[in-house]
Scaffold this motif. Sequence first.
Motif, short mmCIF file in Angstrom:
data_model
loop_
_atom_site.label_atom_id
_atom_site.label_comp_id
_atom_site.label_asym_id
_atom_site.label_seq_id
_atom_site.Cartn_x
_atom_site.Cartn_y
_atom_site.Cartn_z
N GLN A 69 0.83 -1.21 0.00
CA GLN A 69 0.00 0.00 0.00
C GLN A 69 0.86 1.26 0.00
O GLN A 69 0.38 2.34 -0.30
CB GLN A 69 -0.92 0.02 1.23
N PRO A 71 0.23 6.01 -8.62
CA PRO A 71 -1.09 5.46 -8.87
C PRO A 71 -1.03 4.45 -10.03
O PRO A 71 -0.32 4.67 -11.01
CB PRO A 71 -1.92 6.68 -9.29
N HIS A 82 -5.28 -4.50 -7.06
CA HIS A 82 -4.38 -3.57 -6.36
C HIS A 82 -4.23 -2.26 -7.11
O HIS A 82 -3.34 -1.47 -6.82
CB HIS A 82 -3.01 -4.20 -6.17
N SER A 83 -5.06 -2.02 -8.09
CA SER A 83 -4.89 -0.76 -8.83
C SER A 83 -5.73 0.33 -8.17
O SER A 83 -6.56 0.07 -7.32
CB SER A 83 -5.25 -0.94 -10.30
N ASP A 84 -5.49 1.56 -8.58
CA ASP A 84 -6.22 2.70 -8.02
C ASP A 84 -7.41 3.07 -8.89
O ASP A 84 -8.31 3.77 -8.45
CB ASP A 84 -5.29 3.91 -7.91
N LEU A 85 -7.38 2.59 -10.15
CA LEU A 85 -8.44 2.95 -11.08
C LEU A 85 -8.50 1.91 -12.19
O LEU A 85 -7.47 1.36 -12.59
CB LEU A 85 -8.13 4.33 -11.68
N LEU A 130 -13.35 0.72 -5.99
CA LEU A 130 -12.70 0.52 -7.29
C LEU A 130 -13.77 0.23 -8.36
O LEU A 130 -13.73 0.77 -9.47
CB LEU A 130 -11.71 -0.63 -7.18
N VAL A 176 -8.21 9.71 -10.19
CA VAL A 176 -7.04 9.19 -9.48
C VAL A 176 -6.74 10.03 -8.23
O VAL A 176 -6.45 9.49 -7.16
CB VAL A 176 -5.80 9.17 -10.42
N ALA A 224 -9.25 9.01 -5.75
CA ALA A 224 -9.06 7.63 -5.25
C ALA A 224 -7.87 7.52 -4.31
O ALA A 224 -7.88 6.76 -3.35
CB ALA A 224 -8.87 6.68 -6.43
N THR A 225 -6.81 8.29 -4.59
CA THR A 225 -5.59 8.14 -3.80
C THR A 225 -5.53 9.17 -2.68
O THR A 225 -4.58 9.20 -1.90
CB THR A 225 -4.34 8.31 -4.69
N LYS A 245 -4.98 12.29 -2.96
CA LYS A 245 -3.93 13.29 -3.19
C LYS A 245 -4.57 14.63 -3.59
O LYS A 245 -5.66 14.66 -4.14
CB LYS A 245 -2.98 12.85 -4.31
N SER A 248 -0.30 13.80 -0.64
CA SER A 248 -1.41 13.13 0.04
C SER A 248 -1.64 13.79 1.38
O SER A 248 -0.77 14.47 1.92
CB SER A 248 -1.10 11.64 0.23
#
Length: 441
Positions: A215, A220, A299-302, A334, A380, A383-384, A386, A428
């Motif tokens: 993690q 991203p 495990h992806s962010d998008l 997701l 993104v 999602a992250t 940031k 972030s």
Amino acid sequence: GDDAEEELETQLEPVPLPLAGAQRMFIVQPRAGDLKQRRAAELQVAEAVALVNTLHNWTVVDKIILPTKNLDQKLIFGKGNFQILTEKIKRLPQATAVFLNLERISTLTKKELEDAWGVNVFDRYTVVLHIFRCNARTKEAKLQIALAEIPLLRSNLKTEVSHLDQQRGGSRYIMGSGETFLETQTRLLRERELKIRNALENLRRKRSILRAQRQRREFPVISVMGYTNCGKTTLIKALTGDAGLQPQDQLFATLDITAHTGYLPSQLAVIYVDTIGFLSDLPHDLIGSFSATLEEVAHSDLILHVRDVSHPETVQQKASVLSVLKNLNLPSHLLDSVIEVHNKVDLIERYEPAEPNAIAISALHGYGLEDLKEEIERTVLKATGKKILTIKVNLTGPQLSWLYKEATVQEVDVMPDDGTASVKVIISESVLGRFRKHFPQ
């Protein structure tokens, strides 16, 4: 422990099927029935061609659709059509194999056809399994594929044994063991299957520990998914610019080799992961291996779901991609943030997406890419967690180098008069908190 696992891995080397290396394929599509079936057969052939083309140094030398009244007969086709087919294959000396586009053919049928045609014959199960094998990077995917090979090995074994029995009349016992060759081999296969299932279970436990460590990753990750031939790779090239197709290896030790770096409008670096293409009518026993080759997606962010909207079955294709996504046990955030990309709109006059959140593009002609990048960036960042901020720093202290190390610095605007700078960063929430703690204003 690890030694046992090492040993298992050497045992679970996939059993070599006669598929490796270059293949020049002749595609044979049996078609039952009427005109409506003819259209379906044409789509099936197009997909078979796409399958062959996904494999390195495999090519299609020719293809044919042939009617048959009964797919269950031993040679698939009636006498006349079988004759036509055999002559055609003999006139194609460059073909190394026939891809008979049926889900499974019995080992007996396969052997008869190979004897008649003098080349290897593959069904859809074998070809798709080989594609998965070529795309398997994670240990888990490799184990899933070894598991999917067991039914093939079982049926090959039966054929081999009946062939041996014909040659020497009756079955022999293996030297004093009281066990026939067939019984021994069947037992070994059963043991192999059990070992694979246990290894898969161990891996799943291990992986949840690894995931926590992962993690902390900086970049991203965007998974690009879609049907075979929907234009995923063309899109990734367009989004990354060809120069971006050589990512630094060490960053991607945990991702497979189809990861490519690209930059969003704010200069945020992201990684695009090209996943294996989807198929219609995936042979049922292979669904596990297919999901395993998609391990990374969780495990992806998008997720970008690329659709070829010019394809006659684009609606069915969307449904089948979504059903696989649901079965991958992806985190709900997701699934909810998937961006649907409608590709190949250059092939349709005045295209308007019916879906409210879809983005229409032509990856080939670069149309709509700027809108897409902006949408990717917006999603993104959300999602992250940031943000894009401008922070004022004092140039005499370590603040600037700290930001370079811990965040993504976009631009630095120096004020020479008072020794400060305005720094635009992508940062972030947690890193921003640490910055404020380190450098209270």
